[in-house]
Scaffold this active site. Structure first.
Site, short mmCIF file in Angstrom:
data_model
loop_
_atom_site.label_atom_id
_atom_site.label_comp_id
_atom_site.label_asym_id
_atom_site.label_seq_id
_atom_site.Cartn_x
_atom_site.Cartn_y
_atom_site.Cartn_z
CD GLU A 1 -2.97 -1.28 0.14
OE1 GLU A 1 -3.18 -0.04 -0.59
OE2 GLU A 1 -3.31 -2.07 -0.13
CB CYS A 57 -1.27 7.22 1.26
SG CYS A 57 -2.51 6.40 2.14
#
Length: 503
Positions: free
Chosen positions: A236, A270
């Protein structure tokens, strides 16, 4: 298992436990891994009751100590609102843990693909077995959420778990290492501390699955380490997330939304928007509205405990360098600096919210994920031009769209690649258990949340049983007599007929 029993290192499987009272700090990483692998071998298919209990204890670890965690994260940053940590790291972790706990009994059942074939003697099923021991490497920006949620999925899938938190959040890591043994024995779940070495030592362990959240650069190193053991990985990562603003969207409304989204956790998320693509004739109005929003939000920055600092000195210097480089190469730099303040402030590691326009291809910010309080704004002439600008960069984690859902939206989504697509709001799928969360290419591989998390940490295992009176292998080994050749010809003819029928 009760919390008291967990603290004493007692499991409900027996046999594989280390001596009573042993904690992770008494052991090396290799020893912890071996203990967990032995424990998994003793109980390779934990019951739904056991899995739910483990998820419940993970919840309690966080909830029982919520205030301490919020304070630890604040101290790690130097300045981060405890309310933000309570909302994002603590409260936001709970829904997916609850979802896992509620559905694990259903998800772990085997699937039967065809009842019709079973009736003629060909029985098939697909098992959803635990992978074994899962390693989870967490980042510093959300040190609880981004470790606890995948850990809950891994426990729900029946695995043992080893977690390495970021060295950039030492107080939070210390608290996890201190509290972990009170809720879990070594055999079930462990938090690795600084005494266990660097992240590279963790990623080189022979896990059955490795889950990493962090930057693409470090993700590549983690993947290389895992490849030495043929360990499957979920990455991720991040990337430069674009905001695509439809020509018919309300510019002031969109700008206010994007301005707030850019500053979540000081821009250190993110899924934060990294740059905005705005119709050429509306760029100035958009930039003005972003700055106006920030001006209203941040009456003070220096000395303001609610303005999140940059996590460390190296990131502070990197972000300041991006601004300086862009300015030196001709970009227009506009910042919100409250009266009487001198920003950037290296002592507090605080950087003024910044809008960049008139950017050029030779600027460092064109390639670097900012992960800070900067929003770059680019003009576009039509949707094809905007999509081309997005596709000129590696796949982002999120594509943001602001506007109605119509032909331009369909074109943008259909002609780009990204891990996720969010419309008209910030991070809409991030905390949802109903949709997967994951990247694409440079922004990651694999996904989790809800059923996707359970699947990530499970091994789908086919079981096929025959009650036929003949052996299929006999048809595939010599001698191939005339009867065998006729059967092959009949099979081929049947496939051709079927193909014509299906079109």
């Amino acid at each position: 298992m009760t919390t008291a029993n967990a603290a004493q290192g007692v499991t409900n499987t027996g046999g594989a436990a280390p001596r009573r009272g042993t904690t992770a700090r008494d052991l090396s990483l290799a020893e912890i891994l071996e203990i967990q692998k032995r424990a998994q071998a003793e109980d390779p298919q934990p019951t739904a009751k056991v899995r739910r209990d483990r998820i419940s204890r993970l919840k309690q670890l966080v909830l029982d100590n919520a205030k301490d965690f919020a304070e630890a994260i604040r101290d790690d940053y130097g300045s981060r609102p405890e309310t933000l940590s309570t909302l994002t790291d603590i409260a936001a972790s709970m829904p997916d843990l609850d979802h896992q706990r509620s559905h694990v009994a259903k998800w772990m059942r085997s699937d039967a693909p065809s009842r019709v074939l079973s009736k003629v003697g060909f029985h098939q099923e697909v098992r959803h077995d635990p992978k074994g021991v899962v390693g989870i490497m967490g980042p510093w920006n959300f040190p609880l959420y981004l470790t606890i949620v995948p850990a809950g999925s891994a426990l729900g899938a029946g695995n043992r778990v080893m977690i390495r938190s970021s060295s950039s959040t030492p107080r939070t890591t210390e608290l996890l290492c201190e509290l972990g043994p009170k809720y879990f024995p070594v055999e079930e779940l462990v938090f690795a501390g600084p005494e266990h070495g660097r992240g590279s030592e963790f990623s080189k362990l022979d896990f059955d699955h490795l889950f990493f959240t962090g930057s693409p650069g470090v993700g590549r190193s983690v993947a290389k380490d895992a490849a030495e053991n043929l360990t499957p990985v979920t990455l991720e990562l991040g990337g430069k997330n674009p905001v695509l603003v439809d020509p018919e969207a309300d510019i002031a409304e969109v700008a206010a939304n994007v301005a707030a989204s850019r500053m979540v956790n000081g821009g250190q998320v993110c899924v934060c928007p990294d740059y905005a693509l705005v119709p050429r004739d509306k760029v100035e109005a958009f930039a003005d509205a972003v700055l106006e929003t920030w001006t209203k939000k941040f009456g003070a920055i220096s000395g303001n405990p609610e303005y999140t600092t940059t996590i460390n000195e190296s990131n502070f210097e990197r972000i300041c360098g991006l601004i300086d480089d862009a300015r030196a190469k001709g970009a227009t730099v506009r910042q919100v600096v409250p009266a009487g303040e001198d920003l950037p402030n290296a002592t507090e590691r605080k950087i003024a919210p910044t809008v960049l326009t008139d950017l050029g291809a030779d600027m460092d910010i064109e390639d670097d994920e900012v992960f800070g309080p900067i929003l770059s704004v680019y003009p576009y002439d039509d949707i094809v031009d905007a999509v081309a600008q997005i596709n000129a960069r590696p796949d982002p984690l999120v594509l943001y769209w602001y506007g109605e859902r119509g032909p331009r939206f369909d074109y943008a989504v259909g002609h780009t690649r990204s891990g996720n697509v969010y419309g008209n709001n910030f991070g809409m799928g991030m905390v949802s258990s109903a949709v997967p969360f994951g990247g694409s290419g440079n922004s990651g591989m694999g996904s989790y949340h809800g059923k996707w998390g359970f699947d990530t940490f499970s091994r789908d295992r086919a079981v096929a049983m025959s009650e036929f009176d003949y052996n299929v292998g006999d048809f595939m080994t010599p001698p191939f007599d005339a009867a065998a050749k006729r059967q092959a010809d009949l099979f081929l003819k049947a496939m051709k007929t079927r193909t014509r029928f299906l079109g």
